[in-house]
Every structure is written in C-alpha cells, then in structure tokens.
Design a protein around this motif. Structure first.
Motif, PDB file in Angstrom:
ATOM      1  N   TYR A  47       0.831  -1.210   0.000  1.00 36.87           N
ATOM      2  CA  TYR A  47       0.000   0.000   0.000  1.00 36.87           C
ATOM      3  C   TYR A  47       0.864   1.258   0.000  1.00 36.87           C
ATOM      4  O   TYR A  47       0.709   2.134  -0.839  1.00 36.87           O
ATOM      5  CB  TYR A  47      -0.923  -0.025   1.213  1.00 36.87           C
ATOM      6  CG  TYR A  47      -1.767   1.219   1.362  1.00 36.87           C
ATOM      7  CD1 TYR A  47      -2.799   1.481   0.466  1.00 36.87           C
ATOM      8  CD2 TYR A  47      -1.534   2.120   2.399  1.00 36.87           C
ATOM      9  CE1 TYR A  47      -3.572   2.610   0.603  1.00 36.87           C
ATOM     10  CE2 TYR A  47      -2.302   3.244   2.545  1.00 36.87           C
ATOM     11  CZ  TYR A  47      -3.332   3.495   1.643  1.00 36.87           C
ATOM     12  OH  TYR A  47      -4.088   4.621   1.767  1.00 36.87           O
ATOM     13  N   SER A  48       1.771   1.365   0.968  1.00 40.34           N
ATOM     14  CA  SER A  48       2.679   2.509   0.934  1.00 40.34           C
ATOM     15  C   SER A  48       4.084   2.070   1.311  1.00 40.34           C
ATOM     16  O   SER A  48       4.382   1.812   2.472  1.00 40.34           O
ATOM     17  CB  SER A  48       2.223   3.605   1.898  1.00 40.34           C
ATOM     18  OG  SER A  48       3.277   4.535   2.060  1.00 40.34           O
ATOM     19  N   THR A  66       8.301   3.433   8.968  1.00 38.28           N
ATOM     20  CA  THR A  66       8.133   2.521  10.104  1.00 38.28           C
ATOM     21  C   THR A  66       9.467   1.868  10.448  1.00 38.28           C
ATOM     22  O   THR A  66       9.844   1.762  11.623  1.00 38.28           O
ATOM     23  CB  THR A  66       7.108   1.428   9.771  1.00 38.28           C
ATOM     24  OG1 THR A  66       5.973   2.033   9.158  1.00 38.28           O
ATOM     25  CG2 THR A  66       6.700   0.660  10.997  1.00 38.28           C
ATOM     26  N   GLY A  95       0.895  -0.469  14.843  1.00 37.29           N
ATOM     27  CA  GLY A  95      -0.267   0.108  14.177  1.00 37.29           C
ATOM     28  C   GLY A  95       0.056   0.492  12.735  1.00 37.29           C
ATOM     29  O   GLY A  95      -0.694   0.180  11.801  1.00 37.29           O
ATOM     30  N   LEU A  96       1.193   1.132  12.531  1.00 35.30           N
ATOM     31  CA  LEU A  96       1.588   1.532  11.177  1.00 35.30           C
ATOM     32  C   LEU A  96       1.756   0.308  10.274  1.00 35.30           C
ATOM     33  O   LEU A  96       1.306   0.291   9.121  1.00 35.30           O
ATOM     34  CB  LEU A  96       2.897   2.332  11.224  1.00 35.30           C
ATOM     35  CG  LEU A  96       2.833   3.709  11.888  1.00 35.30           C
ATOM     36  CD1 LEU A  96       4.209   4.349  11.933  1.00 35.30           C
ATOM     37  CD2 LEU A  96       1.848   4.609  11.148  1.00 35.30           C
ATOM     38  N   THR A  97       2.401  -0.730  10.848  1.00 34.45           N
ATOM     39  CA  THR A  97       2.599  -1.951  10.071  1.00 34.45           C
ATOM     40  C   THR A  97       1.255  -2.560   9.693  1.00 34.45           C
ATOM     41  O   THR A  97       1.014  -2.925   8.529  1.00 34.45           O
ATOM     42  CB  THR A  97       3.397  -2.966  10.918  1.00 34.45           C
ATOM     43  OG1 THR A  97       4.558  -2.321  11.405  1.00 34.45           O
ATOM     44  CG2 THR A  97       3.763  -4.175  10.117  1.00 34.45           C
ATOM     45  N   ALA A  98       0.377  -2.662  10.680  1.00 34.06           N
ATOM     46  CA  ALA A  98      -0.921  -3.292  10.431  1.00 34.06           C
ATOM     47  C   ALA A  98      -1.716  -2.477   9.414  1.00 34.06           C
ATOM     48  O   ALA A  98      -2.325  -3.033   8.494  1.00 34.06           O
ATOM     49  CB  ALA A  98      -1.699  -3.418  11.740  1.00 34.06           C
ATOM     50  N   TYR A  99      -1.672  -1.155   9.551  1.00 36.06           N
ATOM     51  CA  TYR A  99      -2.401  -0.284   8.623  1.00 36.06           C
ATOM     52  C   TYR A  99      -1.952  -0.546   7.186  1.00 36.06           C
ATOM     53  O   TYR A  99      -2.760  -0.780   6.277  1.00 36.06           O
ATOM     54  CB  TYR A  99      -2.147   1.172   9.010  1.00 36.06           C
ATOM     55  CG  TYR A  99      -2.704   2.184   8.042  1.00 36.06           C
ATOM     56  CD1 TYR A  99      -4.079   2.418   7.968  1.00 36.06           C
ATOM     57  CD2 TYR A  99      -1.857   2.895   7.187  1.00 36.06           C
ATOM     58  CE1 TYR A  99      -4.584   3.343   7.068  1.00 36.06           C
ATOM     59  CE2 TYR A  99      -2.355   3.817   6.294  1.00 36.06           C
ATOM     60  CZ  TYR A  99      -3.725   4.043   6.235  1.00 36.06           C
ATOM     61  OH  TYR A  99      -4.228   4.944   5.355  1.00 36.06           O
ATOM     62  N   ASN A 100      -0.647  -0.568   7.006  1.00 35.61           N
ATOM     63  CA  ASN A 100      -0.084  -0.789   5.678  1.00 35.61           C
ATOM     64  C   ASN A 100      -0.529  -2.128   5.096  1.00 35.61           C
ATOM     65  O   ASN A 100      -0.936  -2.234   3.935  1.00 35.61           O
ATOM     66  CB  ASN A 100       1.443  -0.772   5.814  1.00 35.61           C
ATOM     67  CG  ASN A 100       2.103  -0.043   4.677  1.00 35.61           C
ATOM     68  OD1 ASN A 100       1.514   0.062   3.606  1.00 35.61           O
ATOM     69  ND2 ASN A 100       3.302   0.453   4.899  1.00 35.61           N
ATOM     70  N   PHE A 135      -3.107  -4.078   6.102  1.00 37.00           N
ATOM     71  CA  PHE A 135      -4.561  -4.208   5.894  1.00 37.00           C
ATOM     72  C   PHE A 135      -5.005  -3.387   4.693  1.00 37.00           C
ATOM     73  O   PHE A 135      -5.908  -3.804   3.957  1.00 37.00           O
ATOM     74  CB  PHE A 135      -5.320  -3.806   7.164  1.00 37.00           C
ATOM     75  CG  PHE A 135      -5.298  -4.892   8.192  1.00 37.00           C
ATOM     76  CD1 PHE A 135      -5.831  -6.145   7.894  1.00 37.00           C
ATOM     77  CD2 PHE A 135      -4.743  -4.699   9.446  1.00 37.00           C
ATOM     78  CE1 PHE A 135      -5.790  -7.171   8.826  1.00 37.00           C
ATOM     79  CE2 PHE A 135      -4.702  -5.716  10.384  1.00 37.00           C
ATOM     80  CZ  PHE A 135      -5.220  -6.957  10.071  1.00 37.00           C
ATOM     81  N   MET A 136      -4.395  -2.218   4.462  1.00 39.62           N
ATOM     82  CA  MET A 136      -4.769  -1.451   3.279  1.00 39.62           C
ATOM     83  C   MET A 136      -4.385  -2.205   2.011  1.00 39.62           C
ATOM     84  O   MET A 136      -5.112  -2.202   1.022  1.00 39.62           O
ATOM     85  CB  MET A 136      -4.099  -0.073   3.294  1.00 39.62           C
ATOM     86  CG  MET A 136      -4.672   0.886   4.319  1.00 39.62           C
ATOM     87  SD  MET A 136      -6.462   1.013   4.288  1.00 39.62           S
ATOM     88  CE  MET A 136      -6.691   2.127   2.914  1.00 39.62           C
ATOM     89  N   THR A 137      -3.243  -2.865   2.040  1.00 40.36           N
ATOM     90  CA  THR A 137      -2.855  -3.672   0.879  1.00 40.36           C
ATOM     91  C   THR A 137      -3.872  -4.779   0.648  1.00 40.36           C
ATOM     92  O   THR A 137      -4.294  -5.045  -0.481  1.00 40.36           O
ATOM     93  CB  THR A 137      -1.458  -4.294   1.106  1.00 40.36           C
ATOM     94  OG1 THR A 137      -0.603  -3.306   1.646  1.00 40.36           O
ATOM     95  CG2 THR A 137      -0.884  -4.836  -0.184  1.00 40.36           C
TER      96      THR A 137
END
Ligand code: HEM
Ligand code: HEM
Lengths: 488, 381
Positions: A111-112, A119, A160-165, A167-169
């Motif tokens: 995703y990013s 991160t 949180g940043l890792t999970a966000y990335n 899950f967005m992917t």
C-alpha cells in the motif's frame, strides 16, 4: 481436499534496483525496499543481540568478567538480549518478510512503501532507545515487558503503522483468494497489538503493572501470547508461504490449515498460566492452562502434517536450497518444542524443571531453533529475489547453517542436561541453590562455547547479505525462476 | 470454509477475545486476595530500594515465592516452611514472582543475614560465598581518593528493601539480628585495639567468648569431635574451608578475608590463636560445629547446614585446629599440626552437662581425650 496457493510471479524487472542511481528518498519508495530494509535491520540486530546473549552467558561462567560496570551487569544485559532478539531481530524480520509476502499474495504492490520505510526507521530508533534505557536500568521489571511507558506507546504505534499498511494492501488486493499465510499474518497483526497493550497495562503509565498477584497472571498471559499469538503465528505463516513457494508444490490440505489456524487462536490464548503452575494463583486458571497446553497438539500436528505432506517427493530439494534447509530445520525444531511444551505444562513434570536452565533450553528451542531458523531461511529467500541478485556466497550461507545447527544443538542439549541436574539436585538433596550451581558449571561453559558458534552465524548472515546487496551477481532471465525456487 | 478478509479479522478477534475474557478479565473480576498475615505496606526507603531491585534485574535470577517443597531456600526453616499465599503480594506492583533460580528464592530473605553481610555481599558476592555467580554491585558504592568505599543511598535503600523481604516475619528476624549484633558489639568493643586496623583481639576476650557460647546449646559446650582427625579428615576439612570460608575468615584463617576487612563488624573469627584454639571457652568442637551448622545471628557467620553434611562439618572442625600450626600455609595439613582442644576449668564449671565420650554414651568430664583421638588410625572402637 482443495489446495490454495497464491499466484507467484517472477519479479517484474530483474536487476531493476541497480539499473540506475537513485536518490536516497526515491529509493524509499521502490517496491520491496521496505521488506529488504527491515530484513537488513533485523540481521544487524541478530548479530548484535546474539553477541549480547554471549556476554550474558559468559557472566554465568565468570561472574566477575565485567564486574562493576553497571550497564553490563547481568540483570541489565539479559533484558537487552531478550528484548533485542524478540522485538528487533524476530519482530523486524517478520515484518520484513510480511511486506514481501503480502504484496505477492495480493497481486499488487505494498500500500505505501514509503510509510513502511518510515516505520522501519522509527523501529530502529526505538530499538536503540530500548537498548540504551535497559542499559541505564530504566525498566518496568516484567519479563518481555521491560520497555518503559513511552517506548511501549511508541511500539504500539509501530505495530499500528505496520498493520495499517498491510490491511490497506489486503483491502485493495487483486487476487481474491486469501492464502493460508495471509490468515496467519492477519491473525498476528490483530492479536499482537492487543496482547501488547493488555500485557503492558499500558493505561497505567508509572508502573505498567497491576497491584497484587493478578499482575503475574496478566504478565504471563502476555509473556505467553507474544510467543503464541505473534512469534508462532507469524512464523507459521512464513513457513506456509516459503515451503510451497520453494518446492513449487501446493499446500497439502486446506482443511488442515483451517483447523490449525482457528485452534491456534483458541488454545494458545488459554495457556499463559502454565508459567505460574506452582504459584499461589487460582487453580482453575492452571487447569485451563494445562488443558489448553495439551490441546495445542492440534494446531501443531495439523501444521506439521500439512508441511510434511507438502514436502512429499520434495525432500531432495533441501540439498539444493539453503532457505529451504533452514526452514525445514526450523519446522522440525518447532515440532520438538511443542512436544516438550505440553509435558512442561503438567504439574508433575513442571515441579522438576521449573526455575531451572531446562526452561532456557526450551525458550531457545522455540525462538532460536524454530523461529530464528525459519526467519533466516526467509531472509536468504527474500533478499536475492527482490534484489535480482544471486546470493554473494552460498558456501558462507551453508557454513552459517551448520554453525547455527551444531551450535544450537550443543547449546540446547547442555541446557537440558543442566536443567535436569538442577531440578534433581533441589528435589532430592535439599542443597542450596549455590551448591547445585557447581554441578552444572561444565554445561554452562558448553552453552557459551556453542553459543559462540551461533553468534558467528549471525555475523556471517550480516556480511553475506551486505555483500549480496553490494556485490551479488545480477540474475539474468530465465534464472529468476531458479532463484524463486530458492536455488540461490 | 472460505476465508475472507472480514471473516479472518472478525473471527480472529472473536476467538481470542472470548478466551481473553476468561483468562484475563475473569481473574481480576473474581480474584481479590486480601493482604496475608505477613504482608505490610512498604516504607519510602523500601519502595526506593525495590526500584533499585527492579532496575538491576535481580528478579531474573531470584524468585519470590516459596513452594511446599522449597525447604532449601533462605529463611524457610525460620518461618517453619511457610508456603507463599496469594495475599503476600497484596502491596506489590509489579509482582516479581520470578521464573528462574540461578540464585536462591528471596521471599523470606529479610533478616536472614545482618546488614554488614548484605553490604559485603553486594560489593562482591564471592566475598561471602565463593560459589556464588551473582554479579558484583560494586558500582553502588562511591570510592574516595583514599580508597575508602561508602555505600550510595541507592544501596542503603536496596538493603532496606531486602531486609523486609518476608514482610512481618522478616521484621521479626531483622530485629533479632539487630539485638544480637548489639550483644556482640558490646562484648568485643571495649577490648578491640582501635589503633590496629582489623584488630580482632577482642574476639578472645572473656565477654565475647561467653557471648559466642550463649548461642550454643549447653550440651555442645564441651562436646568433642566424633570424627577422628586423621589425614583424610584434615584434607577434606581444608578443601571445605577453602571453598567456603576464605572470603570472611581469610586465606590465613586470621579473620582478615576481604569481606571482613572492608565490611564486617564484628570481624570474622580468627583461628590462628593457639591458646584460644587449645582451651578457649567457645572453641570446643561442639561449639564450632553448632556455629557452622546454624550460623551466628547478629554476625556475618551464615548457616552452612544445608550444604555441608554432618561429616563435612566435623572434618572442617578438625581442620580448624590445625590452623595455628600452619594447616593453611602448608600444602597439606598433617596430623601433627592438630591441636586437641580441652575444656578449661572455667568452662567445666560453667557446663553442667557431662562430657560425652563417643561410643560410650555419657561419661565423667575428663581432661584426657578419648582413645580414638590419640590414635586416629585405629578402628573406631
Ligand atoms: C505446544 C506448545 C507449547 C507448550 C505447551 C509450551 C509450554 C511451556 C511451559 C509450560 C513453559 C514454562 C515452564 C516453566 O517456566 O515452568 C514454557 C516456557 C517457554 N516457552 Fe513454551 N510451550 C510451547 C511452545 C512454545 C513455542 C511455540 C514458543 C515460542 C514461540 C515457546 C516459547 C517459550 C518461552 C520463550 C518460554 C520461557 C518463558 C520464560 O520463562 O521467560 N513455547 N513453555
Ligand atoms: C536469535 C537467537 C536467540 C534468541 C531468539 C534468544 C532468545 C532468548 C530468550 C527468549 C531468552 C529468555 C529465556 C527465558 O526467560 O526463559 C533468552 C535468554 C538468554 N539467552 Fe538467548 N536467544 C538467542 C541467542 C542466544 C545466544 C547466541 C546466546 C549465547 C551465546 C544466548 C544466551 C542467552 C542467555 C545466557 C540467556 C539468559 C538465561 C538465563 O537467565 O538463565 N542467546 N534468550
């Protein structure tokens, strides 16, 4: 039985990374750069924190070795080693491999990439801060939860940043099917941050602890579930990707993977209390823990069966592929861990081995034998394939494998013997703890010596990956397929 | 079953959170142990000391709870085998139950040793226990230009915390240490030569000899060593001395081990005085045996009964009588170095108990040692 594998395409631009010079900032948004940077960082940390482990073990043999130096005092280097290998080596390595696997299985880039690299940088700074604070004696004094409150918060943000990335992917994926590894990674990322916050009593800044003996119950819920719901879940997820990918064989059974995944979440969560079997804590919790521990045979055996059935007809490939060799060895050590575990979780056996070096042996069997091996294999798989370069030296990688394996076996066996001697000494002679220490001294020396072999393994990996990144031979078509198959 | 992103996330959360409800939430909802009979709140100093304990990771090697089988841990015999109860931890945050015993359990450590032992031990644990693998905490001292070391406030707090481990039971034990220490300080104090550093002459004074005698049951006052002082016994005794005692009693046996020199008050006992070892009031084999077995409260002399067998202690006692004649300096102690202790007239008067002669039950007090002592190589009877 249906099978489920993600589609695995060869890298789109072999050798793209070196095709032109990039600015540093630009390089942070290159595909797979975050995966690599996480793995490089993790490799750096395994070399460093294993060396700290060696220092820790040397202090058993000669307690005056660094006598009088506060930040090298045993009670301060030990948490540096344990937190280092757990949160810097294994955790960063896992995230690196996740960042490679998830895009592969989603059919789209991460995703990013830039967020992932940020991160990574924050995580490394966190690591330095963690080591420094522990050395300075700033700690919350709970095993695996030593980090002080600001660092706890920082770590939750990293997760949180890792999970966000990820899950967005996942949410924007192209491949509709979710492969087994993805469930495990989802599980790990849903569970770990929650376990971390609960276990660290993160809403209670000055202490990070409850008052009274309930605190121990919570601590070992946490202490156990970073192992079960993070290291195991993540490591199993990685193995489920790597072994089919390297052997080019679909996973044997979808059903077994399903049973394994759901029982893992169910039973692992129950068992924290098996670390406190002989403490004055509620008996019903101990019963739950012991039953849960025995039930853990279900997720373990489904996983092992699935892997070994996938390996049918592929066993010769461990001679061709160093990553596969590491990973299969790790899986076997995982099996041994989980045969040991339920026995340890019974009152009768626990009475003998609790408090002894046996437990240290078990802890290393799990985190070193099983998951470090799986992760080292994964590092050797991901780095060449994403760089489009051959590994710098297969010979060195082989040497690392044997140093790690022999070193580990020496380490493990000597600690198991030492643990049994200690347990028997306390139970049958009523001697003080000191007296029994003299009996296990030879085994502690053997532990340090074999530990030194493993430490050199860590440094070899650092050197080998560094040379691969800077001087590895470029892969030209059609070789990538062979690389993907782990042929290096 | 088809796994979707939603079912994986929600399912994973449901499974784990339901178990979390059982194993994490339920305990704090239903389990509220009240403070036990020994639990007590910490003083400010103890609380600061507890933080020093945390900062230096003491709990990685020392557990803090006694199980029913744990008779081999410090203080457990004193507390008559009291097993840890959930209410013992009521005032602790975090609890430091500990998962490892590279050192002994400390939950009943308070008052097992006097303060001076604790300071010597923290400076370098091998001073008081050559077998220990505990790290030095010498960095909790400050050293001035003359080389004198003084403990920092951190260390004083740490000792305050450690002396409270075991709560109210520890307070009782500690009070006894303090009063016994005063007893010995008075007994020695007036006699010691303040101009000679480490002067131990006060140890041989009448008052101190009687103070030492006062902690030994009377029937041991004139008891002789049942183990013949043969070559084996002396050599074994020396090995035991060297591996356990030199930190305080010194390599010469004169009480000038490093722990004594820097920290202990009173000094460790001096075994080099031939007169004292021949007929001292408190140096009978029986008294020495008792002191080694149970230690001497109020002094740094710790109990060795757990680690030494009965024979070990008698061998050690035999060996001590060779020290005035060079038992420690010679490569091997020999039988002709051995001094036969005999009760003085004063001690005979003090002691009501008849001398026990080995193998014959009780007999009249005799100044002649039994046969077995004079001819150590002969058969026992
Ligand atoms: C079937 C699975 C397993 C069971 C039933 C099990 C059981 C246990 C028990 C009962 C103990 C505590 C023993 C004691 O202190 O008296 C223990 C300790 C430990 N286990 Fe496992 N284990 C299992 C698998 C694993 C795995 C997969 C890992 C790693 C991911 C692991 C890592 C550890 C560690 C690190 C410790 C030491 C904890 C500490 O005291 O710091 N175990 N295990
Ligand atoms: C990546 C590899 C490694 C991992 C994952 C690892 C993990 C761990 C863990 C989880 C513990 C805590 C055990 C417990 O509390 O029960 C520990 C303790 C320890 N480790 Fe390691 N370790 C690794 C490598 C090493 C090496 C190479 C050495 C020695 C040369 C070493 C020496 C020690 C020592 C001495 C302790 C303390 C044991 C004690 O307190 O009795 N470790 N390690």
């Amino acid at each position: 039985m249906s099978s489920a594998t993600g589609t695995i395409a060869p890298p789109r631009y072999p050798g793209y990374a070196a095709s032109r010079r990039m600015s540093w900032l630009e390089s942070l948004s290159q595909p797979n750069s975050a995966a690599r940077n996480f793995i490089y960082s993790a490799t750096f940390w395994v070399a460093v924190t294993d060396t700290i482990g060696l220092v820790t073990s040397a202090e058993f043999v000669d307690p005056d070795l660094f006598g009088g130096i506060p930040w090298l005092e045993f009670g301060r280097v030990r948490p540096m080693h344990v937190n280092g290998v757990a949160f810097l080596w294994l955790s960063m390595g896992y995230v690196g491999v996740f960042f490679y696997i998830i895009p592969k299985l989603c059919g789209r880039p991460l995703y990013s990439e830039r967020l992932a690299n940020i991160t990574m940088i924050l995580w490394n700074i966190w690591g330095v801060a963690l080591i420094l604070t522990l050395g300075a004696g700033m700690t919350q004094a709970r095993e695996y939860a030593e980090a002080i409150w600001p660092l706890d918060i920082w770590f939750v943000i990293l997760l949180g940043l890792t999970a966000y990335n990820i899950f967005m992917t996942l949410a924007t994926r192209i491949e509709p099917k979710l492969y087994v590894s993805v469930w495990y990674i989802i599980g790990a990322l849903v569970w770990f941050p929650n376990v971390y916050m609960i276990g660290n009593v993160i809403w209670n800044p000055p202490f990070g602890a409850l008052q009274g003996i309930d605190d121990s119950v919570w601590q070992w819920f946490y202490g156990h579930n970073i192992l079960g719901l993070w290291f195991t879940t993540g490591g199993v997820g990685i193995a489920y990707y790597m072994i089919p990918a390297i052997t080019r064989t679909p996973v044997y059974s979808h059903l077994l993977s399903l049973v394994g995944f759901w029982t893992l979440g169910l039973f692992y969560t129950m068992v924290g209390q098996h670390h406190l079997l002989q403490t004055p804590t509620p008996g019903w919790l101990k019963t739950v823990a012991t039953l849960g521990s025995i039930s853990l045979f279900v997720p373990v055996l489904t996983f092992i069966t699935n892997i070994f059935m996938t390996m049918r007809g592929n066993w010769q490939k461990i001679y061709e592929s160093v990553p596969l060799k590491f990973i299969i060895t790790g899986v076997i050590f995982y099996l041994i861990t989980c045969i040991q575990g339920p026995f340890q979780a019974t009152q009768s056996f626990n009475r003998l081995i609790h408090f002894t070096q046996w437990i240290i042996g078990h802890a290393h069997l799990a985190l070193l034998g099983a998951f470090t091996f799986i992760l080292m294999g994964a590092c050797y798989y991901v780095i060449p394939i994403t760089l489009g370069r051959r590994i710098f030296s297969v010979k060195l990688a082989e040497a690392q494998f044997w140093l790690m394996t022999l070193g580990f076996l020496g380490f493990f066996i000597s600690l198991q013997i030492a643990g049994l001697i200690q347990g028997a000494c306390w139970m049958t002679t009523n001697h003080s703890v000191y007296w029994c220490l003299t009996a296990i001294r030879p085994y502690l020396i053997a532990r340090s010596v074999s530990g030194a072999l493993m430490v050199s393994g860590g440094w070899i990996q650092l050197y080998n990956l560094y040379k691969t990144a800077t001087a590895g031979e470029f892969i030209t078509a059609p070789a990538p397929a062979a690389v993907e198959a782990g042929g290096l | 079953m088809r796994m979707t992103l939603g079912s994986a996330v929600v399912g994973a959360a449901i499974v784990v959170f339901s178990v979390i409800f059982v194993v994490v939430a339920m305990p704090v909802l239903v389990f509220h142990p009240t403070p036990s009979d020994i639990a007590e709140p910490y003083t400010a100093a103890q609380l600061r000391g507890r933080q020093v304990y945390e900062a230096n990771g003491c709990f990685y090697c020392h557990s803090q709870y006694i199980r029913p089988q744990d008779w081999n841990q410090p203080g457990v015999t004193d507390s008559n085998g009291r097993v840890a109860q959930s209410g013992d931890f009521a005032y602790q945050q975090p609890t430091m139950l500990g998962q490892h015993r590279n050192g002994p359990d400390l939950s009943e450590e308070g008052g097992v040793h006097p303060d001076d032992w604790q300071y010597a031990h923290f400076f370098n644990p091998r001073f008081v226990n050559p077998k220990s693998i505990m790290p030095q905490f010498s960095f909790l001292w400050t050293t001035d230009s003359a080389g004198n070391v003084t403990p920092t406030q951190d260390l004083k707090d740490l000792v305050a915390y450690v002396q409270n481990l075991g709560g109210k039971l520890a307070d009782e034990r500690y009070a006894e240490q303090v009063s016994q220490k005063a007893l010995f300080a008075n007994a020695i104090g007036a006699q010691a030569n303040p101009n000679v550093p480490g002067d131990v002459s006060g140890q041989f004074s009448d008052t101190n000899q009687k103070a030492l005698l006062s902690v030994v049951p009377q029937k041991f006052w004139t008891l002789l060593d049942p183990v013949p002082p043969d070559q084996r016994s002396l050599i074994d005794g020396k090995t035991i001395y060297v591996t356990n005692c030199i930190g305080c009693h010194g390599v010469q046996g004169n009480g000038e081990g490093p722990a004594s020199q820097f920290f202990l008050n009173p000094y460790a006992y001096n075994f080099t005085n031939a007169k004292n070892m021949t007929s001292g009031l408190s140096t009978s084999p029986g008294s020495l045996y008792e002191h080694i077995l149970y230690g001497i409260k109020g002094t740094a002399m710790q109990p060795f009964g757990q680690d030494l067998t009965v024979q070990n202690i008698w061998d050690l006692t035999n060996f001590l009588y060779t020290i005035p004649n060079g038992g420690l300096t010679a490569a091997e102690p020999t039988m002709d170095m051995f001094i036969q202790w005999r009760p003085s007239t004063e001690l005979n008067q003090l002691s009501n108990a008849p001398l026990v002669s080995p193998g014959q039950g009780s007999a009249q007090i005799s100044t002649q040692p039994p046969i077995a002592y004079r001819q150590p190589n002969q058969a026992w009877h």
